[in-house]
Design a protein around this motif. Structure first.
Motif, PDB file in Angstrom:
ATOM      1  N   GLY A   6       1.453 -31.118  -4.833  1.00  0.00           N
ATOM      2  CA  GLY A   6       1.678 -31.166  -3.397  1.00  0.00           C
ATOM      3  C   GLY A   6       2.076 -29.821  -2.848  1.00  0.00           C
ATOM      4  O   GLY A   6       2.607 -28.965  -3.541  1.00  0.00           O
ATOM      5  N   ALA A   7       1.791 -29.611  -1.562  1.00  0.00           N
ATOM      6  CA  ALA A   7       2.108 -28.354  -0.929  1.00  0.00           C
ATOM      7  C   ALA A   7       3.601 -28.251  -0.671  1.00  0.00           C
ATOM      8  O   ALA A   7       4.256 -29.213  -0.309  1.00  0.00           O
ATOM      9  CB  ALA A   7       1.345 -28.224   0.393  1.00  0.00           C
ATOM     10  N   SER A   8       4.141 -27.065  -0.870  1.00  0.00           N
ATOM     11  CA  SER A   8       5.561 -26.824  -0.648  1.00  0.00           C
ATOM     12  C   SER A   8       5.764 -25.352  -0.434  1.00  0.00           C
ATOM     13  O   SER A   8       5.042 -24.523  -0.974  1.00  0.00           O
ATOM     14  CB  SER A   8       6.372 -27.314  -1.855  1.00  0.00           C
ATOM     15  N   SER A   9       6.777 -25.001   0.381  1.00  0.00           N
ATOM     16  CA  SER A   9       7.077 -23.591   0.586  1.00  0.00           C
ATOM     17  C   SER A   9       7.569 -22.958  -0.701  1.00  0.00           C
ATOM     18  O   SER A   9       7.404 -21.771  -0.933  1.00  0.00           O
ATOM     19  CB  SER A   9       8.136 -23.448   1.685  1.00  0.00           C
ATOM     20  N   THR A  10       8.202 -23.759  -1.570  1.00  0.00           N
ATOM     21  CA  THR A  10       8.620 -23.305  -2.888  1.00  0.00           C
ATOM     22  C   THR A  10       7.974 -24.221  -3.912  1.00  0.00           C
ATOM     23  O   THR A  10       8.304 -25.400  -3.986  1.00  0.00           O
ATOM     24  CB  THR A  10      10.146 -23.347  -3.035  1.00  0.00           C
ATOM     25  N   ALA A  11       7.029 -23.682  -4.676  1.00  0.00           N
ATOM     26  CA  ALA A  11       6.298 -24.504  -5.638  1.00  0.00           C
ATOM     27  C   ALA A  11       7.245 -25.027  -6.702  1.00  0.00           C
ATOM     28  O   ALA A  11       8.085 -24.293  -7.238  1.00  0.00           O
ATOM     29  CB  ALA A  11       5.184 -23.690  -6.279  1.00  0.00           C
ATOM     30  N   LYS A  12       7.132 -26.310  -7.011  1.00  0.00           N
ATOM     31  CA  LYS A  12       7.919 -26.932  -8.057  1.00  0.00           C
ATOM     32  C   LYS A  12       7.034 -27.241  -9.253  1.00  0.00           C
ATOM     33  O   LYS A  12       5.855 -27.560  -9.108  1.00  0.00           O
ATOM     34  CB  LYS A  12       8.577 -28.219  -7.552  1.00  0.00           C
ATOM     35  N   SER A  13       7.608 -27.152 -10.431  1.00  0.00           N
ATOM     36  CA  SER A  13       6.897 -27.446 -11.661  1.00  0.00           C
ATOM     37  C   SER A  13       7.449 -28.731 -12.265  1.00  0.00           C
ATOM     38  O   SER A  13       8.636 -28.804 -12.598  1.00  0.00           O
ATOM     39  CB  SER A  13       7.057 -26.294 -12.661  1.00  0.00           C
ATOM     40  N   PHE A  14       6.597 -29.745 -12.364  1.00  0.00           N
ATOM     41  CA  PHE A  14       6.988 -30.992 -13.010  1.00  0.00           C
ATOM     42  C   PHE A  14       6.802 -30.825 -14.515  1.00  0.00           C
ATOM     43  O   PHE A  14       5.677 -30.669 -14.994  1.00  0.00           O
ATOM     44  CB  PHE A  14       6.173 -32.164 -12.472  1.00  0.00           C
ATOM     45  N   VAL A  15       7.902 -30.846 -15.246  1.00  0.00           N
ATOM     46  CA  VAL A  15       7.910 -30.440 -16.651  1.00  0.00           C
ATOM     47  C   VAL A  15       8.423 -31.589 -17.517  1.00  0.00           C
ATOM     48  O   VAL A  15       9.539 -32.081 -17.318  1.00  0.00           O
ATOM     49  CB  VAL A  15       8.815 -29.195 -16.833  1.00  0.00           C
ATOM     50  N   GLY A  16       7.601 -32.025 -18.469  1.00  0.00           N
ATOM     51  CA  GLY A  16       8.046 -33.037 -19.416  1.00  0.00           C
ATOM     52  C   GLY A  16       9.128 -32.486 -20.317  1.00  0.00           C
ATOM     53  O   GLY A  16       9.020 -31.343 -20.798  1.00  0.00           O
ATOM     54  N   LEU A  17      10.174 -33.267 -20.541  1.00  0.00           N
ATOM     55  CA  LEU A  17      11.282 -32.806 -21.381  1.00  0.00           C
ATOM     56  C   LEU A  17      11.747 -33.932 -22.293  1.00  0.00           C
ATOM     57  O   LEU A  17      11.811 -35.097 -21.893  1.00  0.00           O
ATOM     58  CB  LEU A  17      12.445 -32.316 -20.511  1.00  0.00           C
ATOM     59  N   ASP A  18      12.062 -33.559 -23.523  1.00  0.00           N
ATOM     60  CA  ASP A  18      12.628 -34.516 -24.467  1.00  0.00           C
ATOM     61  C   ASP A  18      13.553 -33.759 -25.399  1.00  0.00           C
ATOM     62  O   ASP A  18      13.297 -32.588 -25.734  1.00  0.00           O
ATOM     63  CB  ASP A  18      11.525 -35.202 -25.273  1.00  0.00           C
ATOM     64  N   CYS A  19      14.645 -34.368 -25.786  1.00  0.00           N
ATOM     65  CA  CYS A  19      15.494 -33.760 -26.799  1.00  0.00           C
ATOM     66  C   CYS A  19      15.908 -34.819 -27.809  1.00  0.00           C
ATOM     67  O   CYS A  19      15.987 -36.006 -27.495  1.00  0.00           O
ATOM     68  CB  CYS A  19      16.703 -33.061 -26.193  1.00  0.00           C
ATOM     69  N   LYS A  20      16.146 -34.350 -29.025  1.00  0.00           N
ATOM     70  CA  LYS A  20      16.659 -35.216 -30.090  1.00  0.00           C
ATOM     71  C   LYS A  20      18.068 -34.743 -30.405  1.00  0.00           C
ATOM     72  O   LYS A  20      18.340 -33.541 -30.453  1.00  0.00           O
ATOM     73  CB  LYS A  20      15.775 -35.125 -31.342  1.00  0.00           C
ATOM     74  N   THR A  21      18.968 -35.701 -30.609  1.00  0.00           N
ATOM     75  CA  THR A  21      20.370 -35.363 -30.793  1.00  0.00           C
ATOM     76  C   THR A  21      20.936 -36.044 -32.041  1.00  0.00           C
ATOM     77  O   THR A  21      20.353 -36.989 -32.578  1.00  0.00           O
ATOM     78  CB  THR A  21      21.204 -35.783 -29.572  1.00  0.00           C
ATOM     79  N   SER A  22      22.096 -35.556 -32.479  1.00  0.00           N
ATOM     80  CA  SER A  22      22.737 -36.150 -33.653  1.00  0.00           C
ATOM     81  C   SER A  22      23.523 -37.400 -33.303  1.00  0.00           C
ATOM     82  O   SER A  22      24.110 -38.030 -34.187  1.00  0.00           O
ATOM     83  CB  SER A  22      23.657 -35.121 -34.323  1.00  0.00           C
ATOM     84  N   GLY A  23      23.537 -37.764 -32.022  1.00  0.00           N
ATOM     85  CA  GLY A  23      24.228 -38.957 -31.577  1.00  0.00           C
ATOM     86  C   GLY A  23      24.231 -39.042 -30.071  1.00  0.00           C
ATOM     87  O   GLY A  23      23.733 -38.139 -29.383  1.00  0.00           O
ATOM     88  N   PRO A  24      24.804 -40.099 -29.498  1.00  0.00           N
ATOM     89  CA  PRO A  24      24.704 -40.330 -28.054  1.00  0.00           C
ATOM     90  C   PRO A  24      25.758 -39.642 -27.206  1.00  0.00           C
ATOM     91  O   PRO A  24      25.630 -39.600 -25.984  1.00  0.00           O
ATOM     92  CB  PRO A  24      24.856 -41.850 -27.951  1.00  0.00           C
ATOM     93  N   ASP A  25      26.809 -39.100 -27.807  1.00  0.00           N
ATOM     94  CA  ASP A  25      27.954 -38.573 -27.049  1.00  0.00           C
ATOM     95  C   ASP A  25      27.860 -37.057 -26.938  1.00  0.00           C
ATOM     96  O   ASP A  25      27.986 -36.339 -27.935  1.00  0.00           O
ATOM     97  CB  ASP A  25      29.254 -38.973 -27.749  1.00  0.00           C
ATOM     98  N   VAL A  26      27.665 -36.560 -25.728  1.00  0.00           N
ATOM     99  CA  VAL A  26      27.505 -35.112 -25.533  1.00  0.00           C
ATOM    100  C   VAL A  26      28.763 -34.340 -25.890  1.00  0.00           C
ATOM    101  O   VAL A  26      28.698 -33.147 -26.224  1.00  0.00           O
ATOM    102  CB  VAL A  26      27.073 -34.823 -24.074  1.00  0.00           C
ATOM    103  N   ASP A  27      29.917 -34.970 -25.836  1.00  0.00           N
ATOM    104  CA  ASP A  27      31.165 -34.287 -26.173  1.00  0.00           C
ATOM    105  C   ASP A  27      31.415 -34.217 -27.677  1.00  0.00           C
ATOM    106  O   ASP A  27      32.270 -33.455 -28.127  1.00  0.00           O
ATOM    107  CB  ASP A  27      32.354 -34.988 -25.501  1.00  0.00           C
ATOM    108  N   THR A  28      30.666 -35.019 -28.436  1.00  0.00           N
ATOM    109  CA  THR A  28      30.879 -35.084 -29.883  1.00  0.00           C
ATOM    110  C   THR A  28      29.677 -34.605 -30.672  1.00  0.00           C
ATOM    111  O   THR A  28      29.827 -33.914 -31.687  1.00  0.00           O
ATOM    112  CB  THR A  28      31.213 -36.534 -30.311  1.00  0.00           C
TER     113      THR A  28
END
Length: 209
Positions: A6-28
């Motif tokens: 879509g047209a925009s004054s500031t072009a945006k990039s739709f970027v697929g993202l995925d991460c794998k983690t050692s567990g569900p708690d970002v603090d741990t």
């Protein structure tokens, strides 16, 4: 290569993202793999190694990584710099990246912000696209083959279409334990669901008016 929808004054990039983690708690727990997909043939994937990572055994089993292998990979700071350099090489503008995926806003983003701060502060804008939300929006509100589909059916179809396209167009076989593949699946699922939303009668035999 078009990255903006879509047209925009500031072009945006739709970027697929995925991460794998050692567990569900970002603090741990720790991010141990990152995948970013700009388009089907432009995928960044890296393993991040930790000497001191705490882990949730069930989470590691789900992604096929043994606890003794958590040290494998590059330091997070090096991966952060490599990802930023890759995006700069592709001429992705600062603050232009809208991340797309399954659970990106409530799960992945918290790990990305903590683990890859330069990437997050330099390239991410304050928007994201949740594929689950798209499927919920389509639930019983849009037909396919002239039949209404449920949330679970839209989700399953999006993943199957993405798998099929990844194999035919890019030679990628299913590797759901790999964050690069997950990022590609997110990007392809988003593209297909967006086409569904734009089509008045997707996969219908009815004549168009």
């Amino acid at each position: 290569m078009s990255r903006s929808d879509g047209a925009s004054s500031t072009a945006k990039s739709f970027v697929g993202l995925d991460c794998k983690t050692s567990g569900p708690d970002v603090d741990t727990h720790r991010m141990i793999q990152i995948g970013v997909c700009i388009c089907g043939d432009q995928v960044f994937s890296a393993r991040i190694g930790w000497r001191d990572a705490q882990y949730d055994a069930e989470s590691l089993r789900a992604i096929g990584i043994a606890p003794d292998d958590l040290h494998i990979g590059e330091p997070a700071a090096l991966v952060d710099r490599a990802l930023c350099a890759w995006l700069e090489q592709l001429e992705i503008a600062p603050k232009s990246v809208i991340i797309v995926g399954w659970g990106v806003s409530w799960f992945d983003l918290s790990f990305v912000t903590r683990t890859l701060p330069t990437f997050a502060s330099t390239f991410l804008c304050h928007r994201s696209v949740e594929i689950d939300s798209l499927c919920h929006a389509l639930d019983a509100a849009k037909t396919y083959n002239d039949q209404p589909k449920s949330f679970e059916q839209w989700k399953t179809m999006a993943q199957r279409v993405a798998e099929h396209h990844a194999l035919l167009a890019y030679g990628r076989t299913p590797q759901w334990h790999d964050a690069g593949y997950g990022a590609l699946m997110s990007w392809l699922s988003w593209r297909w669901l967006r086409q569904i939303i734009a089509d008045p009668s997707p996969a219908s035999g009815r004549p168009r008016t």
